[in-house]
Design an enzyme around this catalytic site. Structure first.
Site, PDB file in Angstrom:
ATOM      1  N   SER A 153      -0.744  -3.628  12.964  1.00  0.00           N
ATOM      2  CA  SER A 153       0.095  -4.654  12.340  1.00  0.00           C
ATOM      3  C   SER A 153       1.125  -5.176  13.334  1.00  0.00           C
ATOM      4  CB  SER A 153       0.803  -4.082  11.111  1.00  0.00           C
ATOM      5  OG  SER A 153       1.628  -2.996  11.474  1.00  0.00           O
ATOM      6  N   ARG A 191       0.847  -1.195   0.000  1.00  0.00           N
ATOM      7  CA  ARG A 191       0.000   0.000   0.000  1.00  0.00           C
ATOM      8  C   ARG A 191       0.878   1.240   0.000  1.00  0.00           C
ATOM      9  NH1 ARG A 191      -2.422  -2.131   4.501  1.00  0.00           N
ATOM     10  NH2 ARG A 191      -1.714  -0.321   5.664  1.00  0.00           N
ATOM     11  N   ARG A 241       2.253 -11.871  -0.092  1.00  0.00           N
ATOM     12  CA  ARG A 241       0.860 -12.133   0.277  1.00  0.00           C
ATOM     13  C   ARG A 241       0.347 -13.455  -0.280  1.00  0.00           C
ATOM     14  NH1 ARG A 241      -1.848  -8.302   3.734  1.00  0.00           N
ATOM     15  NH2 ARG A 241      -0.430  -6.524   3.826  1.00  0.00           N
ATOM     16  N   CYS A 269       0.790  -7.453  15.585  1.00  0.00           N
ATOM     17  CA  CYS A 269       0.281  -7.655  16.945  1.00  0.00           C
ATOM     18  C   CYS A 269      -0.532  -8.938  17.083  1.00  0.00           C
ATOM     19  CB  CYS A 269      -0.553  -6.450  17.381  1.00  0.00           C
ATOM     20  SG  CYS A 269       0.419  -4.949  17.634  1.00  0.00           S
ATOM     21  N   HIS A 316     -11.784  -2.411  11.411  1.00  0.00           N
ATOM     22  CA  HIS A 316     -10.619  -3.215  11.062  1.00  0.00           C
ATOM     23  C   HIS A 316     -10.440  -4.293  12.130  1.00  0.00           C
ATOM     24  CE1 HIS A 316      -6.017  -3.215  10.116  1.00  0.00           C
ATOM     25  NE2 HIS A 316      -6.661  -4.044   9.314  1.00  0.00           N
ATOM     26  N   PHE A 356       0.064 -16.863  21.399  1.00  0.00           N
ATOM     27  CA  PHE A 356      -0.489 -17.869  20.496  1.00  0.00           C
ATOM     28  C   PHE A 356      -1.677 -18.588  21.155  1.00  0.00           C
ATOM     29  CE2 PHE A 356       3.988 -17.412  19.080  1.00  0.00           C
ATOM     30  CZ  PHE A 356       3.706 -16.842  17.848  1.00  0.00           C
ATOM     31  N   LYS A 366      -9.525  -2.393   1.646  1.00  0.00           N
ATOM     32  CA  LYS A 366      -9.412  -1.245   2.544  1.00  0.00           C
ATOM     33  C   LYS A 366     -10.186  -0.031   2.021  1.00  0.00           C
ATOM     34  CE  LYS A 366      -6.386  -3.611   4.992  1.00  0.00           C
ATOM     35  NZ  LYS A 366      -6.750  -4.326   6.206  1.00  0.00           N
ATOM     36  N   ASP A 405     -10.051  -9.990   9.250  1.00  0.00           N
ATOM     37  CA  ASP A 405      -9.522  -8.644   9.009  1.00  0.00           C
ATOM     38  C   ASP A 405     -10.539  -7.519   9.147  1.00  0.00           C
ATOM     39  OD1 ASP A 405      -7.367  -6.906   8.308  1.00  0.00           O
ATOM     40  OD2 ASP A 405      -8.121  -6.779   6.269  1.00  0.00           O
ATOM     41  N   THR A 412      -4.029 -12.145  12.891  1.00  0.00           N
ATOM     42  CA  THR A 412      -4.403 -13.369  12.180  1.00  0.00           C
ATOM     43  C   THR A 412      -4.278 -14.588  13.077  1.00  0.00           C
ATOM     44  OG1 THR A 412      -3.697 -12.385  10.081  1.00  0.00           O
ATOM     45  CG2 THR A 412      -3.948 -14.764  10.137  1.00  0.00           C
ATOM     46  N   ASN A 413      -3.268 -14.589  13.939  1.00  0.00           N
ATOM     47  CA  ASN A 413      -3.108 -15.730  14.850  1.00  0.00           C
ATOM     48  C   ASN A 413      -4.295 -15.856  15.792  1.00  0.00           C
ATOM     49  OD1 ASN A 413      -0.602 -16.372  13.777  1.00  0.00           O
ATOM     50  ND2 ASN A 413       0.515 -15.062  15.209  1.00  0.00           N
ATOM     51  N   ASN A 429       6.404  -8.111   2.593  1.00  0.00           N
ATOM     52  CA  ASN A 429       4.955  -7.912   2.447  1.00  0.00           C
ATOM     53  C   ASN A 429       4.347  -8.911   1.460  1.00  0.00           C
ATOM     54  OD1 ASN A 429       2.543  -6.436   3.161  1.00  0.00           O
ATOM     55  ND2 ASN A 429       2.616  -5.475   1.136  1.00  0.00           N
ATOM     56  N   TYR A 481      -1.193  -3.680  -7.090  1.00  0.00           N
ATOM     57  CA  TYR A 481      -0.910  -4.528  -5.937  1.00  0.00           C
ATOM     58  C   TYR A 481      -1.889  -4.339  -4.796  1.00  0.00           C
ATOM     59  CZ  TYR A 481       1.952  -7.307  -2.792  1.00  0.00           C
ATOM     60  OH  TYR A 481       2.399  -8.292  -1.959  1.00  0.00           O
ATOM     61  N   GLY A 482      -2.351  -5.444  -4.243  1.00  0.00           N
ATOM     62  CA  GLY A 482      -3.041  -5.478  -2.958  1.00  0.00           C
ATOM     63  C   GLY A 482      -4.146  -4.464  -2.791  1.00  0.00           C
TER      64      GLY A 482
END
Length: 633
Positions: free
Chosen positions: A278, A88, A395, A280, A256, A521, A236, A303, A283-284, A393, A227-228
């Site tokens: 980001s 981005r 993806r 932090c 978000h 985790f 976004k 997301d 996704t986990n 980055n 891209y993205g």
């Protein structure tokens, strides 16, 4: 953009007519953009598997895609972008509101009329030599009252096939529009027109880049990048920047956030939304593998979260996306096995490394890299190369339906009722493992002050705080002070008993030696268990100046080995440190001027008062007991 009349030249563009819809405004808009951009042909995307096969084959023939080994990664592809087009571009992202104050101090603003003039010039003939793809899509389950519809025009087949994964794209979305339904128009070009006979490149893009949102018109324009989030305009640009404005005007929330379904051993399910900057662990947590026996976690979304009030007064959420667009480096079996399983087939990998046997690899996928790697720039790679094999980055784009822990109700048009909302950053000190807000307004105060400490790999100095309120700093489509006010207004209009409870979490506390105290985790399920206990009235907490934190024995630490004193450190609220934290708030709040709600200033003053009261209590506890005075004659 100034309206353009359809000309005989426009009418003669192959594929423009007949359109597969009777939506007059959509047909007129597509013709208008075609007249401006001058493509060789128009293709209305239907989202079918035949279309996918045709477009991916074209991308392979063009050198943009490489087919991965059909046994290892069925129906999956590798792409490498131009090295100048890898992420981005926030510096070229603009909120072109009519009043610059409505964009606020955290967004780039340019005059909308001037911007439209610049875009008109840039897009004039921008698609010459290419195909204009009309990509109708639904953000969220088609027909849901929480969902919204959009149409992206693009000259990138990479974007078209990616939008098939990331959204509900094609004829069903077009049918949902009917003859006159509302849609968000989004125009994208890679900015690389082709002259007759000019050969194309594998990844067309342009040095000049613009990602532009017109909030009042609910309109998006993007130029120069393939891209993205610069090019997949449902993500976004629509789902956050434009949708946040729509949510502000309509009384709902576009955030978000991940959405997690957590089920206790008794079979009771709670739905939790969570926002993290980001790096932090977002996704986990979205694909959490609980370590506590009997607890089950399932994914609704990783997301973005849209929430509206239901008839029962509770907030109901959907994941408006249909796929995962995740960062590959750092994702592996040890960190997120469910994400890895989601990438087994039907996936597009961009800027990762290629293996000699037709598969993909990136740092963190395995402990040791395989031999014979080709890096993301096409060079032979080994651990001694001195550069990463995959771009940091890099993806993956994969259907959410392939996630092994996707919740059955992730496609439910009604959405899921949210019980708790979590906010957190990366903090080595000060912030406890988990804190419960006193009420909704206090929760907004906590979320408005989310910050992460800079690391050695970040642009900021180590330890320096980077504010990212609500994890929305790059994505809020209007003045963030007004955004804070919107959250307060949403809470004030609801039944407090039916609102989600708000929590601050911090997985990244460090000890004096600089080591992480909490294992994170799957062990984060222990924190979630305490939150569920709070929701159900079974877990204890103690009042502190900053909120309610667990008592030392109320978090289930059974079977977990922590260093001596770790529990006390994780739950500690040091008033001296928090006076320093509080001292940083005014400078941040003052950026928003009169747009900062007075209620947040009141929350700040209340924090100071609680810190004073805590200091008084500590002083009283520390005072020596008066001794009896002996009387003498």
């Amino acid at each position: 953009m100034q309206k353009r009349r359809m000309t005989p030249a426009t009418n003669s563009i192959p594929g423009l007519f007949p359109a597969p819809t009777r939506h007059a405004r959509l047909i007129e808009w597509v013709a208008e953009i075609a007249a401006l951009t001058k493509p060789d042909r128009v293709h209305w995307c239907d989202g079918s598997e035949d279309e996918w096969e045709a477009l991916t084959s074209e991308l392979v023939d063009a050198g943009t895609f490489k087919r991965l080994d059909a046994t290892k990664r069925p129906n999956s592809f590798y792409a490498a972008s131009d090295p100048k087009d890898v992420a981005r571009v926030e510096s070229r992202t603009f909120i072109c509101s009519k009043d610059p104050a409505d964009a606020g101090p955290t967004n780039n603003w340019l005059d909308p009329e001037e911007m439209r003039a610049d875009l008109s010039s840039l897009f004039n003939g921008a698609m010459r030599g290419r195909t204009l793809y009309v990509v109708p899509f639904s953000m969220g389950p088609i027909g849901s009252r929480i969902s919204e519809l959009g149409v992206e025009i693009t000259d990138s087949p990479y974007v078209a096939v990616s939008m098939k994964i990331m959204t509900r794209m094609g004829q069903p979305a077009l049918d949902a529009l009917g003859d006159d339904g509302f849609f968000v128009p989004a125009v994208h070009s890679v900015g690389k027109p082709l002259q007759p006979g000019e050969p194309d490149v594998a990844w067309p893009c342009n040095e000049t880049k613009y990602i532009v949102q017109f909030p009042e018109d609910r309109e998006i324009w993007s130029y120069g990048s393939g891209y993205g989030g610069n090019a997949l305009l449902g993500k976004k640009c629509f789902a956050l920047r434009i949708a946040s404005v729509m949510a502000h005007d309509g009384g709902w929330l576009a955030e978000h956030m991940l959405i997690l379904k957590l089920t206790s051993p008794r079979g009771k399910a709670h739905y939790i939304a969570a926002a993290f900057p980001s790096a932090c662990g977002k996704t986990n947590l979205a694909m959490l593998q609980p370590t506590l026996p009997g607890w089950m976690a399932e994914t609704i979304g990783d997301d973005i979260c849209w929430m509206r009030f239901g008839d029962d007064g509770r907030l109901y959420a959907i994941n408006p996306e249909a796929g995962f667009f995740g960062v590959a480096p750092g994702t592996g079996l040890k960190t997120n096995a469910n994400a890895i399983a989601s990438l087994s087939k039907n996936t597009i990998f961009t800027n990762v490394a290629l293996t000699a046997d037709g598969d993909v690899w990136w740092e963190g996928l395995t402990d040791a890299p395989p031999e014979g790697l080709t890096d993301w720039q096409g060079h032979a790679w080994s651990p001694t190369s001195g550069t990463p094999a995959a771009h940091p980055n890099a993806r993956f784009t994969a259907p959410a339906s392939q996630c092994p822990v996707i919740a059955p109700e992730w496609q439910d048009p009604a959405g899921v009722p949210i019980s708790a909302i979590l906010f957190g950053g990366r903090r080595a000190s000060a912030v406890p493992l988990v804190t419960e807000a006193f009420d909704w307004a206090h929760g907004v105060f906590l979320a408005s002050n989310v910050a992460s400490e800079g690391t050695a790999a970040a642009e900021t100095k180590v330890g320096e705080l980077r504010r990212d309120p609500f994890a929305m700093l790059p994505f809020c489509g209007y003045n963030m002070g007004d955004y804070f006010g919107h959250w307060l207004k949403v809470g004030a209009a609801a039944d407090p008993a039916k609102l989600p409870r708000i929590y601050s979490v911090n997985w990244f506390r460090k000890d004096a030696a600089g080591k992480f105290v909490w294992p994170g985790f799957g062990e984060n399920s222990r924190v979630l268990k305490w939150i569920v206990g709070r929701l159900e009235g079974t877990a204890e907490a103690r009042e502190t100046a900053i909120g309610r934190v667990p008592t030392a024995d109320s978090i289930d630490l059974s079977g977990l080995t922590l260093s001596p004193g770790a529990t006390e450190l994780l739950l500690d609220v040091d008033t001296a440190v928090w006076r320093e934290e509080a001292g940083l708030i005014p400078a941040f709040y003052e950026r928003f001027g009169e747009h900062l709600p007075t209620a947040l200033w009141s929350q700040y003053e209340a924090l100071l008062a609680r810190l004073d009261a805590t200091d008084d209590d500590l002083a009283a506890d520390a005072a020596p007991t008066p001794r009896p005075i002996a009387l003498t004659a």
